[in-house]
Design a protein around this motif. Structure first.
Motif, PDB file in Angstrom:
ATOM      1  N   PHE A   1       0.951  -1.300  -0.012  1.00  9.43           N
ATOM      2  CA  PHE A   1       0.093   0.138   0.099  1.00  9.43           C
ATOM      3  C   PHE A   1       0.952   1.217   0.073  1.00  9.43           C
ATOM      4  CE2 PHE A   1      -2.248   3.414   2.048  1.00  9.43           C
ATOM      5  CZ  PHE A   1      -3.601   3.485   1.415  1.00  9.43           C
ATOM      6  N   THR A   2       0.628   2.251  -0.799  1.00  8.74           N
ATOM      7  CA  THR A   2       1.414   3.118  -0.994  1.00  8.74           C
ATOM      8  C   THR A   2       0.123   4.715  -1.047  1.00  8.74           C
ATOM      9  OG1 THR A   2       2.979   2.044  -2.519  1.00  8.74           O
ATOM     10  CG2 THR A   2       3.089   4.805  -2.321  1.00  8.74           C
ATOM     11  N   LEU A   3       0.598   5.657  -0.071  1.00  2.00           N
ATOM     12  CA  LEU A   3      -0.218   6.664   0.280  1.00  2.00           C
ATOM     13  C   LEU A   3      -0.138   7.557  -1.023  1.00  2.00           C
ATOM     14  CD1 LEU A   3      -1.984   8.189   2.550  1.00  2.00           C
ATOM     15  CD2 LEU A   3       0.094   9.500   2.766  1.00  2.00           C
ATOM     16  N   THR A   4      -1.269   8.217  -1.075  1.00  4.87           N
ATOM     17  CA  THR A   4      -1.273   9.262  -2.235  1.00  4.87           C
ATOM     18  C   THR A   4      -1.923  10.464  -1.720  1.00  4.87           C
ATOM     19  OG1 THR A   4      -3.537   8.465  -3.212  1.00  4.87           O
ATOM     20  CG2 THR A   4      -1.397   7.879  -4.226  1.00  4.87           C
ATOM     21  N   SER A   5      -2.640  10.309  -0.746  1.00  4.88           N
ATOM     22  CA  SER A   5      -3.326  11.580   0.147  1.00  4.88           C
ATOM     23  C   SER A   5      -3.733  11.080   1.271  1.00  4.88           C
ATOM     24  CB  SER A   5      -4.374  12.324  -0.903  1.00  4.88           C
ATOM     25  OG  SER A   5      -5.238  11.553  -1.061  1.00  4.88           O
ATOM     26  N   ALA A   6      -4.157  11.969   2.108  1.00  2.00           N
ATOM     27  CA  ALA A   6      -4.425  11.791   3.505  1.00  2.00           C
ATOM     28  C   ALA A   6      -5.106  13.017   4.141  1.00  2.00           C
ATOM     29  CB  ALA A   6      -3.460  11.136   4.392  1.00  2.00           C
ATOM     30  N   ARG A   7      -6.124  12.629   4.957  1.00  2.00           N
ATOM     31  CA  ARG A   7      -6.836  13.546   5.924  1.00  2.00           C
ATOM     32  C   ARG A   7      -6.793  13.231   7.308  1.00  2.00           C
ATOM     33  NH1 ARG A   7      -8.269  12.551   1.306  1.00  2.00           N
ATOM     34  NH2 ARG A   7      -9.524  10.797   1.977  1.00  2.00           N
ATOM     35  N   VAL A   8      -6.275  13.890   8.082  1.00  2.00           N
ATOM     36  CA  VAL A   8      -6.158  13.809   9.717  1.00  2.00           C
ATOM     37  C   VAL A   8      -7.057  14.621  10.424  1.00  2.00           C
ATOM     38  CG1 VAL A   8      -4.579  13.576  11.582  1.00  2.00           C
ATOM     39  CG2 VAL A   8      -3.877  13.184   9.294  1.00  2.00           C
ATOM     40  N   GLY A   9      -7.969  13.984  11.165  1.00  2.91           N
ATOM     41  CA  GLY A   9      -8.853  14.599  11.846  1.00  2.91           C
ATOM     42  C   GLY A   9      -8.346  15.283  12.934  1.00  2.91           C
ATOM     43  N   SER A  10      -9.214  16.025  13.513  1.00  2.00           N
ATOM     44  CA  SER A  10      -8.559  16.957  14.921  1.00  2.00           C
ATOM     45  C   SER A  10      -8.784  15.870  16.099  1.00  2.00           C
ATOM     46  CB  SER A  10      -9.500  18.047  15.363  1.00  2.00           C
ATOM     47  OG  SER A  10      -9.663  19.021  14.300  1.00  2.00           O
ATOM     48  N   PRO A  11      -7.398  16.035  16.849  1.00  2.64           N
ATOM     49  CA  PRO A  11      -7.542  15.130  17.859  1.00  2.64           C
ATOM     50  C   PRO A  11      -8.432  15.451  19.222  1.00  2.64           C
ATOM     51  CG  PRO A  11      -5.578  16.735  18.012  1.00  2.64           C
ATOM     52  CD  PRO A  11      -6.286  16.975  16.737  1.00  2.64           C
ATOM     53  N   ASN A  12      -8.975  14.331  19.556  1.00  2.00           N
ATOM     54  CA  ASN A  12      -9.888  14.302  20.758  1.00  2.00           C
ATOM     55  C   ASN A  12      -9.451  13.522  21.799  1.00  2.00           C
ATOM     56  OD1 ASN A  12     -12.044  14.612  22.503  1.00  2.00           O
ATOM     57  ND2 ASN A  12     -13.584  13.844  21.174  1.00  2.00           N
ATOM     58  N   ASN A  13      -8.988  13.940  23.074  1.00  2.00           N
ATOM     59  CA  ASN A  13      -8.339  13.207  24.138  1.00  2.00           C
ATOM     60  C   ASN A  13      -7.297  12.257  23.388  1.00  2.00           C
ATOM     61  OD1 ASN A  13     -10.102  14.251  26.064  1.00  2.00           O
ATOM     62  ND2 ASN A  13     -11.594  12.916  25.499  1.00  2.00           N
ATOM     63  N   GLY A  14      -6.372  12.793  22.874  1.00  2.00           N
ATOM     64  CA  GLY A  14      -5.631  12.106  22.006  1.00  2.00           C
ATOM     65  C   GLY A  14      -5.668  11.071  21.032  1.00  2.00           C
ATOM     66  N   ARG A  15      -6.967  10.911  20.526  1.00  3.81           N
ATOM     67  CA  ARG A  15      -7.426  10.135  19.611  1.00  3.81           C
ATOM     68  C   ARG A  15      -7.841  10.773  18.312  1.00  3.81           C
ATOM     69  NH1 ARG A  15      -8.507   5.077  21.534  1.00  3.81           N
ATOM     70  NH2 ARG A  15      -8.259   4.767  24.132  1.00  3.81           N
ATOM     71  N   PHE A  16      -7.596  10.422  17.100  1.00  2.00           N
ATOM     72  CA  PHE A  16      -7.958  11.033  15.788  1.00  2.00           C
ATOM     73  C   PHE A  16      -8.381   9.861  14.772  1.00  2.00           C
ATOM     74  CE2 PHE A  16      -3.424  10.362  16.621  1.00  2.00           C
ATOM     75  CZ  PHE A  16      -3.217   9.906  15.431  1.00  2.00           C
ATOM     76  N   LEU A  17      -8.873  10.317  13.647  1.00  2.00           N
ATOM     77  CA  LEU A  17      -9.176   9.552  12.619  1.00  2.00           C
ATOM     78  C   LEU A  17      -8.280   9.872  11.416  1.00  2.00           C
ATOM     79  CD1 LEU A  17     -12.932   9.724  12.782  1.00  2.00           C
ATOM     80  CD2 LEU A  17     -11.580   8.037  13.649  1.00  2.00           C
ATOM     81  N   ILE A  18      -7.839   9.033  10.742  1.00  2.00           N
ATOM     82  CA  ILE A  18      -7.105   9.198   9.497  1.00  2.00           C
ATOM     83  C   ILE A  18      -7.946   8.846   8.398  1.00  2.00           C
ATOM     84  CG2 ILE A  18      -4.887   8.723   8.064  1.00  2.00           C
ATOM     85  CD1 ILE A  18      -3.390   9.015  10.641  1.00  2.00           C
ATOM     86  N   GLU A  19      -8.205   9.144   7.218  1.00  2.00           N
ATOM     87  CA  GLU A  19      -8.606   8.859   5.963  1.00  2.00           C
ATOM     88  C   GLU A  19      -7.642   8.825   4.921  1.00  2.00           C
ATOM     89  OE1 GLU A  19     -13.147   8.897   5.093  1.00  2.00           O
ATOM     90  OE2 GLU A  19     -11.852  10.399   3.779  1.00  2.00           O
ATOM     91  N   ALA A  20      -6.841   7.795   4.604  1.00  2.00           N
ATOM     92  CA  ALA A  20      -5.870   7.603   3.817  1.00  2.00           C
ATOM     93  C   ALA A  20      -6.256   6.977   2.407  1.00  2.00           C
ATOM     94  CB  ALA A  20      -4.710   6.816   4.397  1.00  2.00           C
ATOM     95  N   ASP A  21      -5.753   7.563   1.094  1.00  2.00           N
ATOM     96  CA  ASP A  21      -6.244   7.154  -0.022  1.00  2.00           C
ATOM     97  C   ASP A  21      -4.688   6.529  -0.647  1.00  2.00           C
ATOM     98  OD1 ASP A  21      -8.807   7.683  -0.224  1.00  2.00           O
ATOM     99  OD2 ASP A  21      -8.574   9.655  -0.625  1.00  2.00           O
TER     100      ASP A  21
END
Length: 190
Positions: free
Chosen positions: A103-123
């Motif tokens: 798997f090779t990343l082409t783009s990613a969106r990182v969500g704002s952290p909430n209590n040290g946790r965050f979401l990532i959506e990677a294409d």
């Protein structure tokens, strides 16, 4: 503007640009990180561990949180897949061929952290059996001590979309399902 002034301005811009440029921190997967595949068959469900994987992740940091990803490559050697069953190991490896899964990343969106946790959506581009397709991966991120990060998630994959014939055994009496789920629980460390 004279030639000398232009040259001086150009040198100043170059010096400031180089001084301001910093490579993003690079992470790799720590020992104990795990990637595995879960599937079904007409006899029973099965699971195979990816074994040794290699990964590099370049991440922009904001304090103790990740604010962006600029690169991610994860490579899984097919020969390292272990289903804890010699027959299944052989059938799955034969079906997947010798090319590593990557798997090779082409783009990613990182969500704002909430209590040290965050979401990532990677294409990115997922390569299996020599076939490459666009794949979106959603991961749950968590900041850990020591500047490390834990990522968990799952990715549904249809083997036939990559030209992989679902493995069969016992003259076709055992047939695996076409849909599998790749799960991961990895820790990124510098």
């Amino acid at each position: 503007m004279t030639l000398r002034t232009r040259s001086l301005l150009l040198v100043t811009v170059l010096v400031l640009g180089v001084a301001g440029w910093q490579a993003l921190p690079r992470f790799t997967f720590a020992s104990g990180s795990r990637i595995w595949v879960e599937g079904t068959s007409n006899v029973h469900d099965w699971s195979c561990d990816a074994g040794q994987t290699s990964a590099t992740l370049d991440a922009a940091l904001s304090g103790s949180a990740i604010s962006g990803l600029s690169a991610l490559t994860v490579t899984v050697p097919v020969a390292g897949l272990d289903c804890d069953n010699g027959i299944m190991n052989g059938k799955l490896r034969d079906a997947l061929g010798s090319s590593p899964i990557r798997f090779t990343l082409t783009s990613a969106r990182v969500g704002s952290p909430n209590n040290g946790r965050f979401l990532i959506e990677a294409d990115g581009q997922l390569s299996i059996h020599g076939t490459t397709r666009t794949q979106r991966v959603r991961a749950n991120g968590q900041a850990l001590s020591g500047g490390r990060f834990r990522f968990t998630g799952e990715v549904p994959v249809t083997m036939s979309q990559f030209g992989v014939a679902p493995p069969r055994a016992m003259a076709g009496a055992l047939r695996t399902g076409d849909a599998v789920t790749v799960r991961f629980d990895v820790t990124a460390t510098r």
